[in-house]
Design a protein around this motif. Structure first.
Motif, PDB file in Angstrom:
ATOM      1  N   ILE A   1      27.988  49.580  37.365  1.00 21.71           N
ATOM      2  CA  ILE A   1      28.876  50.051  36.306  1.00 21.71           C
ATOM      3  C   ILE A   1      29.091  48.995  35.232  1.00 21.71           C
ATOM      4  N   TYR A   2      29.223  47.739  35.644  1.00 24.88           N
ATOM      5  CA  TYR A   2      29.533  46.647  34.724  1.00 24.88           C
ATOM      6  C   TYR A   2      28.332  45.729  34.552  1.00 24.88           C
ATOM      7  N   CYS A   3      28.232  45.097  33.380  1.00 23.83           N
ATOM      8  CA  CYS A   3      27.065  44.258  33.084  1.00 23.83           C
ATOM      9  C   CYS A   3      27.153  42.870  33.709  1.00 23.83           C
ATOM     10  N   THR A   4      28.353  42.355  33.924  1.00 23.53           N
ATOM     11  CA  THR A   4      28.508  41.012  34.499  1.00 23.53           C
ATOM     12  C   THR A   4      29.701  40.980  35.456  1.00 23.53           C
ATOM     13  N   ILE A   5      29.790  39.897  36.204  1.00 24.39           N
ATOM     14  CA  ILE A   5      30.941  39.694  37.088  1.00 24.39           C
ATOM     15  C   ILE A   5      32.222  39.574  36.253  1.00 24.39           C
ATOM     16  N   LYS A   6      32.113  38.995  35.079  1.00 26.46           N
ATOM     17  CA  LYS A   6      33.277  38.848  34.194  1.00 26.46           C
ATOM     18  C   LYS A   6      33.857  40.224  33.828  1.00 26.46           C
ATOM     19  N   CYS A   7      33.004  41.174  33.512  1.00 21.67           N
ATOM     20  CA  CYS A   7      33.476  42.523  33.176  1.00 21.67           C
ATOM     21  C   CYS A   7      34.049  43.229  34.400  1.00 21.67           C
ATOM     22  N   LEU A   8      33.431  43.042  35.554  1.00 17.30           N
ATOM     23  CA  LEU A   8      33.963  43.600  36.798  1.00 17.30           C
ATOM     24  C   LEU A   8      35.351  43.048  37.067  1.00 17.30           C
ATOM     25  N   SER A   9      35.504  41.730  36.927  1.00 14.37           N
ATOM     26  CA  SER A   9      36.785  41.080  37.150  1.00 14.37           C
ATOM     27  C   SER A   9      37.836  41.589  36.175  1.00 14.37           C
ATOM     28  N   SER A  10      37.447  41.774  34.938  1.00 16.24           N
ATOM     29  CA  SER A  10      38.352  42.297  33.922  1.00 16.24           C
ATOM     30  C   SER A  10      38.819  43.703  34.286  1.00 16.24           C
ATOM     31  N   ALA A  11      37.914  44.532  34.754  1.00 18.80           N
ATOM     32  CA  ALA A  11      38.257  45.897  35.152  1.00 18.80           C
ATOM     33  C   ALA A  11      39.200  45.891  36.347  1.00 18.80           C
ATOM     34  N   GLN A  12      38.976  45.009  37.297  1.00 19.53           N
ATOM     35  CA  GLN A  12      39.848  44.923  38.466  1.00 19.53           C
ATOM     36  C   GLN A  12      41.225  44.412  38.062  1.00 19.53           C
ATOM     37  N   GLY A  13      41.289  43.530  37.085  1.00 14.95           N
ATOM     38  CA  GLY A  13      42.558  43.033  36.583  1.00 14.95           C
ATOM     39  C   GLY A  13      43.385  44.135  35.966  1.00 14.95           C
ATOM     40  N   ARG A  14      42.731  45.065  35.300  1.00 12.74           N
ATOM     41  CA  ARG A  14      43.431  46.201  34.694  1.00 12.74           C
ATOM     42  C   ARG A  14      44.061  47.074  35.767  1.00 12.74           C
ATOM     43  N   VAL A  15      43.374  47.254  36.878  1.00 14.71           N
ATOM     44  CA  VAL A  15      43.891  48.059  37.975  1.00 14.71           C
ATOM     45  C   VAL A  15      45.102  47.368  38.594  1.00 14.71           C
ATOM     46  N   LYS A  16      45.012  46.055  38.817  1.00 17.65           N
ATOM     47  CA  LYS A  16      46.098  45.308  39.444  1.00 17.65           C
ATOM     48  C   LYS A  16      47.346  45.290  38.582  1.00 17.65           C
ATOM     49  N   ARG A  17      47.186  45.357  37.260  1.00 19.72           N
ATOM     50  CA  ARG A  17      48.335  45.325  36.368  1.00 19.72           C
ATOM     51  C   ARG A  17      48.967  46.703  36.163  1.00 19.72           C
ATOM     52  N   GLY A  18      48.423  47.712  36.836  1.00 14.86           N
ATOM     53  CA  GLY A  18      48.959  49.061  36.720  1.00 14.86           C
ATOM     54  C   GLY A  18      50.348  49.149  37.335  1.00 14.86           C
ATOM     55  N   LYS A  19      50.942  50.334  37.272  1.00 17.62           N
ATOM     56  CA  LYS A  19      52.308  50.466  37.764  1.00 17.62           C
ATOM     57  C   LYS A  19      52.399  50.622  39.274  1.00 17.62           C
ATOM     58  N   TYR A  20      51.263  50.706  39.958  1.00 18.79           N
ATOM     59  CA  TYR A  20      51.279  50.827  41.404  1.00 18.79           C
ATOM     60  C   TYR A  20      50.987  49.486  42.055  1.00 18.79           C
TER      61      TYR A  20
END
Length: 51
Positions: free
Chosen positions: A26-45
């Motif tokens: 889905i993502y081109c690099t580990i940096k983009c994967l990490s960024s996407a996971q960070g967005r999930v962690k910052r969610g309201k859950y």
């Protein structure tokens, strides 16, 4: 081997992957994967799961 072009949903870069792993890549690099996971962690859950 057959390859396909994909577009990263985070940075918009195009990248090439094997056709057989197209749905998993889905993502081109580990940096983009990490960024996407960070967005999930910052969610309201919370990631807290009661035992």
């Amino acid at each position: 081997m057959e390859y396909v072009r994909k577009k990263c949903p985070i940075c918009g870069s195009e990248f090439i992957v094997l056709k057989k792993v197209e749905k998993k890549a889905i993502y081109c690099t580990i940096k983009c994967l990490s960024s996407a996971q960070g967005r999930v962690k910052r969610g309201k859950y919370s990631s807290y799961i009661p035992v």
